[in-house]
Design a protein around this motif. Sequence first.
Motif, short mmCIF file in Angstrom:
data_model
loop_
_atom_site.label_atom_id
_atom_site.label_comp_id
_atom_site.label_asym_id
_atom_site.label_seq_id
_atom_site.Cartn_x
_atom_site.Cartn_y
_atom_site.Cartn_z
N SER A 173 0.84 -1.20 0.00
CA SER A 173 0.00 0.00 0.00
C SER A 173 0.87 1.25 0.00
CB SER A 173 -0.91 -0.02 1.24
OG SER A 173 -1.58 1.19 1.41
N PHE A 174 0.46 2.25 -0.79
CA PHE A 174 1.25 3.47 -0.90
C PHE A 174 0.30 4.67 -1.01
CE2 PHE A 174 5.47 5.06 -2.98
CZ PHE A 174 5.40 6.23 -2.22
N PRO A 175 -0.07 5.27 0.11
CA PRO A 175 -0.83 6.52 0.03
C PRO A 175 0.13 7.69 -0.16
CG PRO A 175 -0.70 5.77 2.32
CD PRO A 175 0.13 4.82 1.49
N ALA A 176 -0.19 8.61 -1.08
CA ALA A 176 0.73 9.73 -1.34
C ALA A 176 -0.02 10.85 -2.06
CB ALA A 176 1.93 9.26 -2.16
N VAL A 177 0.70 11.92 -2.33
CA VAL A 177 0.14 13.05 -3.09
C VAL A 177 0.71 13.02 -4.50
CG1 VAL A 177 -0.28 14.53 -1.08
CG2 VAL A 177 1.96 14.59 -2.21
N ASN A 178 0.03 13.72 -5.40
CA ASN A 178 0.40 13.74 -6.81
C ASN A 178 1.88 14.06 -7.03
OD1 ASN A 178 -0.73 14.02 -9.79
ND2 ASN A 178 0.60 15.78 -9.46
N THR A 179 2.38 15.07 -6.30
CA THR A 179 3.77 15.51 -6.52
C THR A 179 4.77 14.41 -6.21
OG1 THR A 179 3.53 16.59 -4.36
CG2 THR A 179 3.49 18.01 -6.27
N LEU A 180 4.50 13.58 -5.19
CA LEU A 180 5.44 12.50 -4.85
C LEU A 180 5.36 11.37 -5.87
CD1 LEU A 180 7.60 11.41 -2.97
CD2 LEU A 180 5.79 10.42 -1.55
N PHE A 181 4.13 10.98 -6.26
CA PHE A 181 3.99 9.95 -7.30
C PHE A 181 4.76 10.37 -8.55
CE2 PHE A 181 -0.29 8.80 -5.27
CZ PHE A 181 0.13 7.57 -4.80
N LEU A 182 4.61 11.63 -8.95
CA LEU A 182 5.25 12.13 -10.16
C LEU A 182 6.77 12.13 -10.03
CD1 LEU A 182 4.97 13.54 -12.96
CD2 LEU A 182 4.88 15.72 -11.73
N ALA A 183 7.27 12.65 -8.90
CA ALA A 183 8.72 12.75 -8.70
C ALA A 183 9.37 11.37 -8.68
CB ALA A 183 9.01 13.50 -7.40
N LEU A 184 8.74 10.41 -8.00
CA LEU A 184 9.30 9.05 -7.93
C LEU A 184 9.31 8.39 -9.30
CD1 LEU A 184 7.72 7.74 -4.60
CD2 LEU A 184 10.13 8.26 -4.99
N ALA A 185 8.17 8.49 -10.00
CA ALA A 185 8.06 7.82 -11.30
C ALA A 185 9.06 8.36 -12.32
CB ALA A 185 6.64 7.95 -11.83
N ASN A 186 9.48 9.61 -12.13
CA ASN A 186 10.44 10.22 -13.05
C ASN A 186 11.89 10.04 -12.61
OD1 ASN A 186 9.17 11.65 -15.39
ND2 ASN A 186 7.96 12.58 -13.77
N HIS A 187 12.10 9.39 -11.45
CA HIS A 187 13.47 9.30 -10.92
C HIS A 187 14.25 8.14 -11.55
CE1 HIS A 187 16.79 9.11 -8.02
NE2 HIS A 187 16.47 10.37 -7.75
N ALA A 188 15.53 8.36 -11.72
CA ALA A 188 16.40 7.36 -12.37
C ALA A 188 16.46 6.04 -11.60
CB ALA A 188 17.81 7.93 -12.53
N ASP A 189 16.28 6.09 -10.26
CA ASP A 189 16.40 4.88 -9.43
C ASP A 189 15.07 4.13 -9.27
OD1 ASP A 189 19.03 5.51 -9.07
OD2 ASP A 189 18.75 6.45 -7.11
N PHE A 190 14.02 4.58 -9.96
CA PHE A 190 12.69 3.99 -9.76
C PHE A 190 12.69 2.48 -9.96
CE2 PHE A 190 8.35 2.85 -10.99
CZ PHE A 190 7.60 3.51 -10.03
N ASP A 191 13.40 2.01 -10.98
CA ASP A 191 13.36 0.58 -11.31
C ASP A 191 14.21 -0.28 -10.38
OD1 ASP A 191 11.59 1.03 -13.36
OD2 ASP A 191 13.16 1.34 -14.86
N LYS A 192 14.91 0.34 -9.43
CA LYS A 192 15.67 -0.44 -8.45
C LYS A 192 14.77 -0.97 -7.34
CE LYS A 192 20.01 2.02 -9.27
NZ LYS A 192 21.03 2.94 -8.70
N VAL A 193 13.50 -0.54 -7.36
CA VAL A 193 12.51 -0.97 -6.36
C VAL A 193 11.61 -2.03 -6.99
CG1 VAL A 193 10.54 -0.22 -4.95
CG2 VAL A 193 12.56 1.27 -5.19
N ASP A 194 11.24 -3.05 -6.20
CA ASP A 194 10.30 -4.08 -6.65
C ASP A 194 8.88 -3.60 -6.34
OD1 ASP A 194 8.77 -6.26 -7.21
OD2 ASP A 194 9.72 -7.60 -5.75
N TRP A 195 8.14 -3.20 -7.36
CA TRP A 195 6.78 -2.67 -7.19
C TRP A 195 5.72 -3.76 -7.37
CZ3 TRP A 195 6.57 2.30 -5.54
CH2 TRP A 195 7.72 3.10 -5.75
#
Length: 558
Positions: free
Chosen positions: A305-327
């Motif tokens: 579960s991941f509750p968050a705000v739009n700005t955090l979802f956007l910043a994470l999804a655009n980050h270079a390290d995003f794919d280092k996490v198992d989603w």
Amino acid sequence: MEKIWLKQYPAGVPAQIRVDLCPSLVALMEESFGKYRNLPAYFFMGKRLTFGQVDDASRAFAAYLQSLGLDKGDRVAVMLPNVPQYPVAVAAILRAGYVVVNVNPLYTPRELEHQLKDSGAKAIVILENFAATLAQVADAVPTKKVVLAAMGDMLGLLKGGIVNYVVRNVKKMVPAYSLPGAVRFNVALGQGRRRSYTPPKIGPDDIAVLQYTGGTTGVSKGAVLLHRNLVANVLQSEAWYQPALKKIPAGEQIVTVCALPLYHIFGFNTNMMLGMRMGGSNVLIPNPRDLPAVLKELSHHKFHSFPAVNTLFLALANHADFDKVDWSSLKISVGGGMAVQQATARLWLEKTGCPICEGYGLSETSPSVTCNPVDSTAYSGNIGLPLPNTELALLDDDGREVPAGTPGEIAIRGPQVMAGYWQRPDETAKVMTADGYFRSGDIGMVDERGYFRIVDRKKDMILVSGFNVYPNEIEDVLTQMPGVLEAAAVGIADAKAGEAVKVVIVKRDPALTEADVRAYCEANLTGYKRPKVVEFRKDLPKTPVGKVLRRELRESPK
């Protein structure tokens, strides 16, 4: 309004639930402390804290607080980021019979002084990183009992010592301060363990929390949240989550990312209290702005579960390290606190496979009011359906319901609605109707199925030559433009039209020009909605939760 939304409820979610199952947050927490004693409740910097450990520490801290001579109902401020001391302090304050006053750790001295004076807080639990702010106003506020926490307090002697040394001496994150008489958090715990704790009688109508409104549209006021308001919202959210919870393998503990600040009502109830109720654990993220650190922490966990705000979802999804996490285990992404933009939702779904379910709530409603079904397969652009036991109406300026298909002010009635604003009967009277609805200040519409959507905040609406222009619409259009990372729209004075639209844009593509933006707006927005002023900035000013501060955008940066 006819409850047409009930026909859209997912299977297994009832229209009405028993919201009186727990008489107080204390009863809710103590039930979970017993039931889930050996399970992890929090993960922080590689350390796990079980429900039993939170129980023992908070009981000791409650005994310490009772030894300070406070009376039942006295207010105790908590000025902490997402560290384990936060849930321990909150549980202790409530168990001791006091009222939690959530304080934003990033407050300026002026803002802190206002909140401590307004709430009349007798004591405060504060991270030493922010002690210099308190020191500047200490003589002017009624808050004379100070407990000082440090980042490493609950990490054990060796690791905690190293973390505190780095925070203080390497990163220089603790400015000099003087707070004579302040007691260290671990010292207070030690003293509490040697004292006896006396459980007070706490009922549904006792005040649990003073939750100060964000102040993005005016003066910050304390929403009075009773134990029954917060318990009701936890139980409403638990019922709403059921379709998604069924997707988690049997016997697996639900793990939630806690990047929302716990001192904000969204994090307080959605992370801490709902997690407590469901026997789930929270991965504490002390600084969500440090994206590399957030993604590094998440790479060590399996979470659902991941509750968050739009700005955090956007910043994470655009980050270079995003794919280092198992989603792959993510089953629920709940967006709230501000509008979720279509471009963000599209990117998040593409990268995680888990759609963002947008919800809606306010400090005054504990907070959740509506949410999209958590078994949705795509982003809807709506704020969803009213939660069980919740009624919504759309009102005009005179308090009458507007005709179908017409925008109106969203008014909310339900067990989660606050008792009023702290010591502000005049302000309470402005927002509460005679029949118990809370007027939100948000303009919304409802479709034929019962799905609500926000058109905008009443106070953010721009009036251009008599036409209503809603910033959310302009922002949603602009953020779908290639080359735009973020956008915000505000109204500015205009001699001809009364008001005109100004947009502030953060570029994704450095080559983006004003002419490009104007051409895109011409193709996508009717004449009166098009911006008169286009401004580019490196970033948008935001609250700690991630809401854009529109008032700071109305004037050009100096």
